[in-house]
Design a protein around this motif. Sequence first.
Motif, short mmCIF file in Angstrom:
data_model
loop_
_atom_site.label_atom_id
_atom_site.label_comp_id
_atom_site.label_asym_id
_atom_site.label_seq_id
_atom_site.Cartn_x
_atom_site.Cartn_y
_atom_site.Cartn_z
N CYS A 22 -15.06 -8.20 2.55
CA CYS A 22 -14.61 -8.35 1.17
C CYS A 22 -13.09 -8.28 1.01
O CYS A 22 -12.57 -8.24 -0.11
CB CYS A 22 -15.27 -7.28 0.29
N GLY A 23 -12.38 -8.26 2.11
CA GLY A 23 -10.94 -8.24 2.03
C GLY A 23 -10.36 -6.84 2.06
O GLY A 23 -11.05 -5.87 2.38
N ALA A 24 -9.09 -6.76 1.72
CA ALA A 24 -8.36 -5.50 1.82
C ALA A 24 -7.36 -5.36 0.69
O ALA A 24 -6.98 -6.34 0.06
CB ALA A 24 -7.63 -5.44 3.17
N THR A 25 -6.97 -4.12 0.46
CA THR A 25 -5.92 -3.82 -0.51
C THR A 25 -5.13 -2.62 0.00
O THR A 25 -5.68 -1.77 0.71
CB THR A 25 -6.51 -3.53 -1.91
N THR A 26 -3.86 -2.59 -0.31
CA THR A 26 -3.01 -1.48 0.10
C THR A 26 -2.78 -0.55 -1.08
O THR A 26 -2.50 -1.00 -2.19
CB THR A 26 -1.67 -1.99 0.65
N VAL A 27 -2.90 0.74 -0.83
CA VAL A 27 -2.77 1.76 -1.87
C VAL A 27 -1.36 2.35 -1.81
O VAL A 27 -0.91 2.78 -0.75
CB VAL A 27 -3.79 2.89 -1.66
N THR A 28 -0.68 2.36 -2.95
CA THR A 28 0.66 2.96 -3.00
C THR A 28 0.60 4.34 -3.63
O THR A 28 -0.37 4.69 -4.31
CB THR A 28 1.63 2.09 -3.83
N GLU A 29 1.63 5.12 -3.42
CA GLU A 29 1.69 6.45 -4.05
C GLU A 29 1.70 6.31 -5.57
O GLU A 29 1.06 7.09 -6.27
CB GLU A 29 2.91 7.25 -3.58
N THR A 30 2.40 5.32 -6.06
CA THR A 30 2.42 5.09 -7.52
C THR A 30 1.01 4.82 -8.03
O THR A 30 0.59 5.38 -9.04
CB THR A 30 3.36 3.92 -7.87
N ASP A 31 0.26 3.96 -7.33
CA ASP A 31 -1.14 3.67 -7.72
C ASP A 31 -1.95 4.96 -7.76
O ASP A 31 -2.71 5.20 -8.70
CB ASP A 31 -1.81 2.73 -6.72
N ILE A 32 -1.83 5.75 -6.71
CA ILE A 32 -2.59 7.00 -6.60
C ILE A 32 -2.27 7.93 -7.76
O ILE A 32 -3.18 8.46 -8.43
CB ILE A 32 -2.30 7.69 -5.25
N ARG A 33 -0.99 8.13 -8.01
CA ARG A 33 -0.59 9.08 -9.05
C ARG A 33 -0.94 8.59 -10.45
O ARG A 33 -1.37 9.37 -11.30
CB ARG A 33 0.91 9.37 -8.91
N GLU A 34 -0.81 7.29 -10.70
CA GLU A 34 -1.13 6.76 -12.02
C GLU A 34 -2.63 6.83 -12.30
O GLU A 34 -3.05 7.22 -13.39
CB GLU A 34 -0.63 5.31 -12.17
N PHE A 35 -3.46 6.46 -11.31
CA PHE A 35 -4.91 6.57 -11.50
C PHE A 35 -5.30 8.02 -11.75
O PHE A 35 -6.04 8.33 -12.68
CB PHE A 35 -5.66 6.02 -10.27
N ALA A 36 -4.79 8.90 -10.92
CA ALA A 36 -5.14 10.32 -11.03
C ALA A 36 -4.66 10.92 -12.35
O ALA A 36 -5.39 11.72 -12.95
CB ALA A 36 -4.56 11.09 -9.85
N ALA A 37 -3.49 10.56 -12.80
CA ALA A 37 -2.98 11.11 -14.06
C ALA A 37 -3.93 10.81 -15.21
O ALA A 37 -4.13 11.64 -16.10
CB ALA A 37 -1.59 10.55 -14.36
N GLU A 38 -4.57 9.64 -15.15
CA GLU A 38 -5.48 9.27 -16.23
C GLU A 38 -6.91 9.75 -16.00
O GLU A 38 -7.58 10.15 -16.94
CB GLU A 38 -5.47 7.75 -16.41
#
Length: 156
Positions: A22-38
């Motif tokens: 199904c492919g791949a995606t790269t996770v950034t620290e910004t992505d991690i922190r923004e998802f978690a904040a919400e």
Amino acid sequence: MSEDSDATVYFEDVEPGTVTDCGATTVTETDIREFAAEFDPLDIHTDPDAAAESRFDGIIASGYHTLSLSVRLLVDAVRSQRAVVGGLGIDDVRWHAPVRPGDELHVENEILDTRPSESDATSGVVHESITVTNGDGETVLTLENYELVARRNGAD
């Protein structure tokens, strides 16, 4: 799902044993922190200083973030073509290893089995296994999913 019936994958078209990358995606620290904040505001996901003092030695993604990213890749690669009626449930969700900033997540979908629905003759149940690995090939998430998929001619 596309309205083009020639491209639609119906229940009868789903073959047990089929494996799809199904492919791949790269996770950034910004992505991690923004998802978690919400959605999952634990310090190990949002606070670099606190996370550095944790057993993880730094920020890690919420398991729910990892799950959400994998669903997106599944939809893009598989489910957007299927005649999906809806989800029936998820079993055996397991987070095996932390996901860190910079990790490239790879998603694989395997059809375990299919069966006609017992309660709806116009559809069938697809049972699939989803495995998410990081760029090092380490498994970070596994789960099994059950999905209701429309039959081509209603009921055969």
